[in-house]
Design a protein around this motif. Structure first.
Motif, PDB file in Angstrom:
ATOM      1  N   ASN A 281     -36.907  18.096  -7.015  1.00  0.00           N
ATOM      2  CA  ASN A 281     -36.123  17.607  -8.157  1.00  0.00           C
ATOM      3  C   ASN A 281     -35.487  16.251  -7.858  1.00  0.00           C
ATOM      4  O   ASN A 281     -35.412  15.380  -8.736  1.00  0.00           O
ATOM      5  CB  ASN A 281     -35.043  18.619  -8.557  1.00  0.00           C
ATOM      6  CG  ASN A 281     -35.626  19.770  -9.372  1.00  0.00           C
ATOM      7  OD1 ASN A 281     -36.652  19.611 -10.041  1.00  0.00           O
ATOM      8  ND2 ASN A 281     -34.988  20.919  -9.308  1.00  0.00           N
ATOM      9  N   GLN A 282     -35.044  16.098  -6.612  1.00  0.00           N
ATOM     10  CA  GLN A 282     -34.479  14.821  -6.202  1.00  0.00           C
ATOM     11  C   GLN A 282     -35.570  13.731  -6.232  1.00  0.00           C
ATOM     12  O   GLN A 282     -35.326  12.608  -6.691  1.00  0.00           O
ATOM     13  CB  GLN A 282     -33.963  15.016  -4.779  1.00  0.00           C
ATOM     14  CG  GLN A 282     -32.775  14.225  -4.358  1.00  0.00           C
ATOM     15  CD  GLN A 282     -32.469  14.514  -2.877  1.00  0.00           C
ATOM     16  OE1 GLN A 282     -33.032  15.437  -2.263  1.00  0.00           O
ATOM     17  NE2 GLN A 282     -31.575  13.744  -2.305  1.00  0.00           N
TER      18      GLN A 282
ATOM     19  N   GLU B 152     -43.210  19.617 -13.407  1.00  0.00           N
ATOM     20  CA  GLU B 152     -42.602  18.381 -13.902  1.00  0.00           C
ATOM     21  C   GLU B 152     -43.197  17.154 -13.202  1.00  0.00           C
ATOM     22  O   GLU B 152     -43.456  16.131 -13.854  1.00  0.00           O
ATOM     23  CB  GLU B 152     -41.089  18.442 -13.696  1.00  0.00           C
ATOM     24  CG  GLU B 152     -40.358  17.396 -14.509  1.00  0.00           C
ATOM     25  CD  GLU B 152     -38.835  17.548 -14.423  1.00  0.00           C
ATOM     26  OE1 GLU B 152     -38.353  18.656 -14.067  1.00  0.00           O
ATOM     27  OE2 GLU B 152     -38.141  16.545 -14.682  1.00  0.00           O
TER      28      GLU B 152
ATOM     29  N   ARG C  32     -28.511   7.833   0.691  1.00  0.00           N
ATOM     30  CA  ARG C  32     -29.431   8.038  -0.440  1.00  0.00           C
ATOM     31  C   ARG C  32     -29.496   6.787  -1.308  1.00  0.00           C
ATOM     32  O   ARG C  32     -30.582   6.383  -1.743  1.00  0.00           O
ATOM     33  CB  ARG C  32     -28.985   9.256  -1.249  1.00  0.00           C
ATOM     34  CG  ARG C  32     -29.292  10.551  -0.524  1.00  0.00           C
ATOM     35  CD  ARG C  32     -28.710  11.766  -1.248  1.00  0.00           C
ATOM     36  NE  ARG C  32     -29.115  12.995  -0.560  1.00  0.00           N
ATOM     37  CZ  ARG C  32     -28.388  14.109  -0.521  1.00  0.00           C
ATOM     38  NH1 ARG C  32     -27.213  14.164  -1.129  1.00  0.00           N
ATOM     39  NH2 ARG C  32     -28.836  15.170   0.121  1.00  0.00           N
TER      40      ARG C  32
ATOM     41  N   GLN D  72     -38.270   8.414 -11.193  1.00  0.00           N
ATOM     42  CA  GLN D  72     -38.197   8.243 -12.654  1.00  0.00           C
ATOM     43  C   GLN D  72     -38.090   6.788 -13.146  1.00  0.00           C
ATOM     44  O   GLN D  72     -38.741   6.438 -14.140  1.00  0.00           O
ATOM     45  CB  GLN D  72     -37.035   9.111 -13.179  1.00  0.00           C
ATOM     46  CG  GLN D  72     -37.033   9.338 -14.683  1.00  0.00           C
ATOM     47  CD  GLN D  72     -36.399   8.186 -15.424  1.00  0.00           C
ATOM     48  OE1 GLN D  72     -35.488   7.544 -14.926  1.00  0.00           O
ATOM     49  NE2 GLN D  72     -36.935   7.908 -16.616  1.00  0.00           N
TER      50      GLN D  72
ATOM     51  N   ALA E 257     -40.537  22.364 -10.734  1.00  0.00           N
ATOM     52  CA  ALA E 257     -40.589  20.996 -10.209  1.00  0.00           C
ATOM     53  C   ALA E 257     -42.035  20.528 -10.062  1.00  0.00           C
ATOM     54  O   ALA E 257     -42.353  19.374 -10.377  1.00  0.00           O
ATOM     55  CB  ALA E 257     -39.851  20.907  -8.876  1.00  0.00           C
TER      56      ALA E 257
ATOM     57  N   ILE F  14     -38.153  13.677  -8.140  1.00  0.00           N
ATOM     58  CA  ILE F  14     -38.399  13.363  -9.559  1.00  0.00           C
ATOM     59  C   ILE F  14     -37.366  12.349 -10.054  1.00  0.00           C
ATOM     60  O   ILE F  14     -37.709  11.366 -10.714  1.00  0.00           O
ATOM     61  CB  ILE F  14     -38.356  14.664 -10.405  1.00  0.00           C
ATOM     62  CG1 ILE F  14     -39.567  15.549 -10.071  1.00  0.00           C
ATOM     63  CG2 ILE F  14     -38.290  14.353 -11.897  1.00  0.00           C
ATOM     64  CD1 ILE F  14     -39.457  16.978 -10.590  1.00  0.00           C
ATOM     65  N   ASP F  15     -36.106  12.564  -9.712  1.00  0.00           N
ATOM     66  CA  ASP F  15     -35.044  11.622 -10.104  1.00  0.00           C
ATOM     67  C   ASP F  15     -35.295  10.231  -9.540  1.00  0.00           C
ATOM     68  O   ASP F  15     -35.137   9.237 -10.232  1.00  0.00           O
ATOM     69  CB  ASP F  15     -33.685  12.086  -9.568  1.00  0.00           C
ATOM     70  CG  ASP F  15     -33.101  13.217 -10.378  1.00  0.00           C
ATOM     71  OD1 ASP F  15     -33.629  13.516 -11.471  1.00  0.00           O
ATOM     72  OD2 ASP F  15     -32.110  13.820  -9.913  1.00  0.00           O
ATOM     73  N   TRP F  16     -35.642  10.194  -8.263  1.00  0.00           N
ATOM     74  CA  TRP F  16     -35.813   8.891  -7.611  1.00  0.00           C
ATOM     75  C   TRP F  16     -37.030   8.149  -8.158  1.00  0.00           C
ATOM     76  O   TRP F  16     -37.034   6.920  -8.189  1.00  0.00           O
ATOM     77  CB  TRP F  16     -35.962   9.064  -6.092  1.00  0.00           C
ATOM     78  CG  TRP F  16     -34.716   9.504  -5.392  1.00  0.00           C
ATOM     79  CD1 TRP F  16     -33.652  10.170  -5.935  1.00  0.00           C
ATOM     80  CD2 TRP F  16     -34.404   9.304  -4.009  1.00  0.00           C
ATOM     81  NE1 TRP F  16     -32.695  10.405  -4.972  1.00  0.00           N
ATOM     82  CE2 TRP F  16     -33.129   9.886  -3.778  1.00  0.00           C
ATOM     83  CE3 TRP F  16     -35.072   8.715  -2.956  1.00  0.00           C
ATOM     84  CZ2 TRP F  16     -32.516   9.886  -2.522  1.00  0.00           C
ATOM     85  CZ3 TRP F  16     -34.466   8.706  -1.699  1.00  0.00           C
ATOM     86  CH2 TRP F  16     -33.191   9.288  -1.489  1.00  0.00           C
TER      87      TRP F  16
ATOM     88  N   ASP G 253     -27.139  18.539  -5.085  1.00  0.00           N
ATOM     89  CA  ASP G 253     -26.295  19.031  -6.185  1.00  0.00           C
ATOM     90  C   ASP G 253     -24.987  19.641  -5.696  1.00  0.00           C
ATOM     91  O   ASP G 253     -24.299  20.323  -6.460  1.00  0.00           O
ATOM     92  CB  ASP G 253     -27.059  20.100  -6.983  1.00  0.00           C
ATOM     93  CG  ASP G 253     -28.263  19.523  -7.703  1.00  0.00           C
ATOM     94  OD1 ASP G 253     -28.212  18.337  -8.096  1.00  0.00           O
ATOM     95  OD2 ASP G 253     -29.255  20.256  -7.874  1.00  0.00           O
TER      96      ASP G 253
ATOM     97  N   ARG H  21     -32.848   4.520  -2.096  1.00  0.00           N
ATOM     98  CA  ARG H  21     -33.303   4.186  -3.449  1.00  0.00           C
ATOM     99  C   ARG H  21     -33.377   2.673  -3.647  1.00  0.00           C
ATOM    100  O   ARG H  21     -34.302   2.170  -4.296  1.00  0.00           O
ATOM    101  CB  ARG H  21     -32.393   4.840  -4.487  1.00  0.00           C
ATOM    102  CG  ARG H  21     -32.467   6.370  -4.430  1.00  0.00           C
ATOM    103  CD  ARG H  21     -31.627   7.018  -5.502  1.00  0.00           C
ATOM    104  NE  ARG H  21     -32.258   6.864  -6.813  1.00  0.00           N
ATOM    105  CZ  ARG H  21     -31.908   7.550  -7.889  1.00  0.00           C
ATOM    106  NH1 ARG H  21     -30.918   8.444  -7.813  1.00  0.00           N
ATOM    107  NH2 ARG H  21     -32.525   7.376  -9.043  1.00  0.00           N
TER     108      ARG H  21
END
Lengths: 276, 276
Positions: free
Chosen positions: A155-156, A190, A114, A162, A187, A158-160, B183, A118
């Motif tokens: 959700n992951q 968002e 991961r 951001q 999600a 969205i994190d990546w 998570d 990224r």
């Protein structure tokens, strides 16, 4: 005639060349097409662009870049992704879908894969910004976490996404991959409120899955996905773009692509369009 | 001799009767057994209890109750779950594993199925508390969301358990189902800190999956799961109970169960035990 927001992802009619698919879209009144690089490579990009434009088609995305989860192949992968961005520009789309890649051969280290993905994304963003093409992160169903995508949930994604501008990194939402997620509604909201809802792809999830789980997709209505609920969530989030139908299925691929297009249009009209 | 915290989930040696499995555990020095109701039904529960006690075995869980996601069958399912709780008491275990059930036939309404499952859980808790048996919610891999379990993630299990005492409702963590979850580490810590870490089950996730995805489990080391990382997370969370090895795999089932036990003990010693 096809719904004006329907886009044919050309892997659905995989037997067709890009030229065939462009002609097929014209016959069925389909106004959008998701182009695959393998098909685009069949002819000069400038010629493909002319044909697409002549047909009045919008290229809703180019599939696909990514595969950045193995640090040992980053250099090669980044080169390939830059070529993909060039191709996106050439064919006239502003979105490149990214499938991030699975565990590197011989590795079990999901956290490292991961992190590599990224890092690869970060390295790619400046080129994408210069090209004016958005990178659309596509989380894949968790059953593909090892061999296709260490990015598994919205959700992951969205994190990546951001750290980057919404115009540079978006999210591709495919019903097949996300329908099961208990957080899917929040999600979607968002992703959209962050201005990152890049593409919405639809197809059904078949139960039981076929022997090759990569091909467990079906026409909307043939599986277990509630298209009303997901389409309403996407519409409520303000999405007003094209909706790509992308079906990986051995029977669909074996069928006459014109029959497939007719089915796609019909199911879309009945199961997706009413909730857009 | 087997590691003292190894428990044999008896579906791993599915060809064995409960009596065979008890004798097999004795031969291999295995101190814990996860019992299945189908196997327990082969003999009077009191006799099974005597045999288990004579062998010095701990029954680490009873598999399984649940299937509460269809409101139309709630009455029957609750009756069956109460029988399962009685059987847990009879065989001398204080944990019943629950698989919550998928979408009801003909329904695509995931939210309704989840609500029904939670209602069923609520209805079952008082009987479980009276029986002194904890209900262990087992989230299953998202690929089973439609046909097996609308409970797919550890975070969801934490939510569902939250209204009830930790002594009444716990969580079963199976590496096969949760390894992919971004998570997973924080969820393991949260489950444990809430006092709800009921059981820890291990087996590997095979890639590619076999034609029947229910049987995509393998011996630890044969797939893509990082047992060091997950076992460390569970140990760091303070878990000091048995670890069940539960493998659904056609080749494992076809093999001589004594050979299977030897493999289970060996892989456990090398891939799980060092991190407990």
């Amino acid at each position: 005639v096809a719904h004006p927001r329907l886009s044919l992802n050309q892997w659905t009619t995989r037997r067709w060349s890009l030229t065939d698919a462009i002609d097929g879209c014209a016959r069925h009144g389909i106004r959008g097409i998701g182009v695959w690089r393998e098909k685009l490579a069949e002819l000069p990009a400038a010629e493909a662009r002319l044909r697409v434009d002549d047909a009045g088609l919008t290229v809703t995305s180019l599939c696909r870049g990514g595969f950045l989860s193995d640090p040992r192949t980053h250099t090669t992968a980044l080169d390939d992704n830059r070529r993909a961005l060039d191709e996106a520009v050439a064919i006239g789309t502003d979105q490149l879908v990214l499938v991030m890649g699975g565990l590197p051969d011989g590795s079990l280290d999901l956290a490292a894969a991961r992190a590599a993905a990224r890092d690869g994304l970060e390295a790619l963003v400046p080129y994408a910004v210069d090209a004016g093409v958005r990178l659309a992160l596509e989380p894949l169903h968790p059953m593909y976490a090892a061999d296709r995508s260490v990015l598994s949930t919205l959700n992951q994604a969205i994190d990546w996404a951001q750290p980057f501008a919404a115009s540079a990194v978006g999210v591709c939402i495919d019903t097949f991959h996300v329908w099961w997620d208990p957080d899917v509604d929040s999600a979607i909201a968002e992703v959209a409120s962050a201005g990152r809802l890049a593409t919405f792809q639809v197809c059904d999830f078949l139960v039981p899955l076929p022997a090759d789980v990569l091909l467990g997709r079906g026409y909307m209505g043939d599986g277990v996905i509630d298209f009303e609920a997901l389409t309403r969530a996407v519409a409520a989030a303000g999405y007003d773009g094209f909706v790509e139908v992308e079906i990986f299925n051995a029977d669909v691929w074996a069928d006459d692509p014109d029959t497939v297009c007719a089915m796609v249009c019909d199911r879309f009209d009945r199961l997706v369009a009413p909730y857009l």
